[in-house]
Design an enzyme around this catalytic site. Structure first.
Site, PDB file in Angstrom:
ATOM      1  N   ARG A  52       0.829  -1.209   0.000  1.00  0.00           N
ATOM      2  CA  ARG A  52       0.000   0.000   0.000  1.00  0.00           C
ATOM      3  C   ARG A  52       0.863   1.259   0.000  1.00  0.00           C
ATOM      4  O   ARG A  52       0.547   2.240  -0.682  1.00  0.00           O
ATOM      5  CB  ARG A  52      -0.952   0.002   1.211  1.00  0.00           C
ATOM      6  CG  ARG A  52      -1.972   1.130   1.151  1.00  0.00           C
ATOM      7  CD  ARG A  52      -3.038   0.988   2.230  1.00  0.00           C
ATOM      8  NE  ARG A  52      -2.495   1.169   3.566  1.00  0.00           N
ATOM      9  CZ  ARG A  52      -3.190   0.981   4.688  1.00  0.00           C
ATOM     10  NH1 ARG A  52      -4.457   0.593   4.624  1.00  0.00           N
ATOM     11  NH2 ARG A  52      -2.631   1.158   5.868  1.00  0.00           N
ATOM     12  N   HIS A 106      11.985  20.443  -7.518  1.00  0.00           N
ATOM     13  CA  HIS A 106      13.003  21.216  -6.804  1.00  0.00           C
ATOM     14  C   HIS A 106      13.355  20.600  -5.456  1.00  0.00           C
ATOM     15  O   HIS A 106      14.044  21.215  -4.662  1.00  0.00           O
ATOM     16  CB  HIS A 106      12.543  22.669  -6.637  1.00  0.00           C
ATOM     17  CG  HIS A 106      12.411  23.394  -7.944  1.00  0.00           C
ATOM     18  ND1 HIS A 106      11.697  24.556  -8.086  1.00  0.00           N
ATOM     19  CD2 HIS A 106      12.891  23.097  -9.176  1.00  0.00           C
ATOM     20  CE1 HIS A 106      11.738  24.951  -9.355  1.00  0.00           C
ATOM     21  NE2 HIS A 106      12.461  24.077 -10.035  1.00  0.00           N
ATOM     22  N   LYS A 151      -2.661   6.983   1.108  1.00  0.00           N
ATOM     23  CA  LYS A 151      -2.455   7.318   2.519  1.00  0.00           C
ATOM     24  C   LYS A 151      -1.419   8.436   2.554  1.00  0.00           C
ATOM     25  O   LYS A 151      -0.225   8.205   2.775  1.00  0.00           O
ATOM     26  CB  LYS A 151      -2.008   6.073   3.308  1.00  0.00           C
ATOM     27  CG  LYS A 151      -2.305   6.182   4.799  1.00  0.00           C
ATOM     28  CD  LYS A 151      -2.264   4.822   5.466  1.00  0.00           C
ATOM     29  CE  LYS A 151      -2.174   4.939   6.972  1.00  0.00           C
ATOM     30  NZ  LYS A 151      -3.351   5.496   7.637  1.00  0.00           N
ATOM     31  N   GLU A 184     -16.125   5.829   5.437  1.00  0.00           N
ATOM     32  CA  GLU A 184     -15.320   5.254   6.514  1.00  0.00           C
ATOM     33  C   GLU A 184     -15.240   6.270   7.634  1.00  0.00           C
ATOM     34  O   GLU A 184     -15.741   7.382   7.501  1.00  0.00           O
ATOM     35  CB  GLU A 184     -13.914   4.919   5.989  1.00  0.00           C
ATOM     36  CG  GLU A 184     -13.164   6.140   5.453  1.00  0.00           C
ATOM     37  CD  GLU A 184     -11.802   5.813   4.862  1.00  0.00           C
ATOM     38  OE1 GLU A 184     -11.225   4.770   5.199  1.00  0.00           O
ATOM     39  OE2 GLU A 184     -11.313   6.633   4.070  1.00  0.00           O
TER      40      GLU A 184
END
Ligand code: PXG
Length: 285
Positions: A52, A106, A151, A184
């Protein structure tokens, strides 16, 4: 106890484990992370968490300058030097230090950080009696703007929802999507039980594909509990027989009240209790 923190291949004392104020993780939330548990010295679902992390990084075009095996070894090493058996692992990958402008080109090298620490657990009482949550007005990030599957280090969406929940006296808060569907909670996935079936929103409702969610889906299938990943509304929550949340920190925790309405008979249900026990066995045995 002063734990050591792993940063780009070196271990630092907690007090000296620092990053630049020019790091784009700080300046823009430009980075990704994972929260992982170890039980009895074993990292739970290391592969799933690293997969993940890599997908999250890929989605923001951030290349992690290590292999998965290398990072897995660093996590194991950091746990070991800190003598942590049952603990919490936070892996953070930032875009690195750059200039005061959005352009990630950068930035110098990404910062890869492994923090291992004690885990702060919810009180036992909540697992026995169940949690009360509310639906908040903060909707989950629109997947076309910033996919909840990433995430990322930008957790403001969840933090704003958490603040709303806390102000209403709830430690978790349920978020809907732009269509009014259940997504959720701020750091946990949600499940319902109705007529002996397990129901949970599909990934394309706009949720994080929780590792604990995945484990619970597997446990339910192995236990012969029918599972459906379907779009859910608040109505489905209100008429559910049972409700529970899953997450790395919370594991599996019953919900007995949503928006001041008792769920089922207002007590943790039998399927929830069975899955809590199965999850406990999976992680501890
Ligand atoms: N949804 C969101 C938005 C999350 O952040 C989960 C679901 C559950 O996923 P896992 O893979 O953990 O089953 C999360 C995970 C913390 C903390 O420090 C938050 C999470 C995990 C660990 C620690 O608040 N969130």
């Amino acid at each position: 106890m002063s734990f050591k923190v792993w940063i780009n291949g070196k271990l630092f004392d907690k007090a000296n484990a620092t990053v630049s104020v020019y790091d784009h993780g700080l300046l823009y939330g430009d980075g990704v992370f994972e929260g992982i548990r170890s039980y009895g010295g074993r990292v739970f679902r290391m592969k799933e968490h690293l997969d993940r992390l890599w997908y999250s990084a890929k989605a923001i075009l951030l290349e992690i300058p290590y292999g998965k095996e290398e990072l897995a070894a660093s996590i194991e090493e950091t746990l070991k030097v800190n003598g942590i058996e049952d603990g919490y692992i936070r892996v953070v990958v930032t875009r690195g230090a750059g200039s005061l402008g959005l352009d990630p080109n950068h930035c110098s090298d990404p910062m890869v950080i492994v923090i291992t620490d004690a885990i702060s657990l919810y009180p036992d009482k909540l697992y026995e009696e169940g949690l009360e949550i509310i639906t908040v007005s903060t909707i989950r990030n629109h997947p076309a703007a910033l996919s909840p599957r990433i995430k990322s280090l930008n957790y403001l969406n969840n933090i704003l929802a958490k603040i709303e929940g806390l102000k209403a006296g709830c430690i978790e808060a349920l978020m809907l999507n732009h269509k009014g569907e259940v997504t959720e909670c701020t750091g946990d996935n949600i499940f319902l039980v109705r007529d002996g079936r397990l129901l949970t929103p599909p990934v394309d409702a706009g949720i994080l594909e929780g590792v604990t969610r995945g484990a619970v889906l597997e446990l339910a299938e192995a236990a012969g509990i029918p599972v459906r990943e379907v779009p859910l509304t608040r109505h489905d929550v209100y008429i559910a027989d049972e409700c529970f949340l899953t997450g790395t920190a919370a594991e599996v925790i019953p919900v007995v009240k949503v928006d001041s309405r008792p769920i089922g008979d207002g007590l943790p249900g039998p399927i929830t209790r069975d899955l809590i026990e199965r999850f406990h066995k999976l992680t501890r045995e």
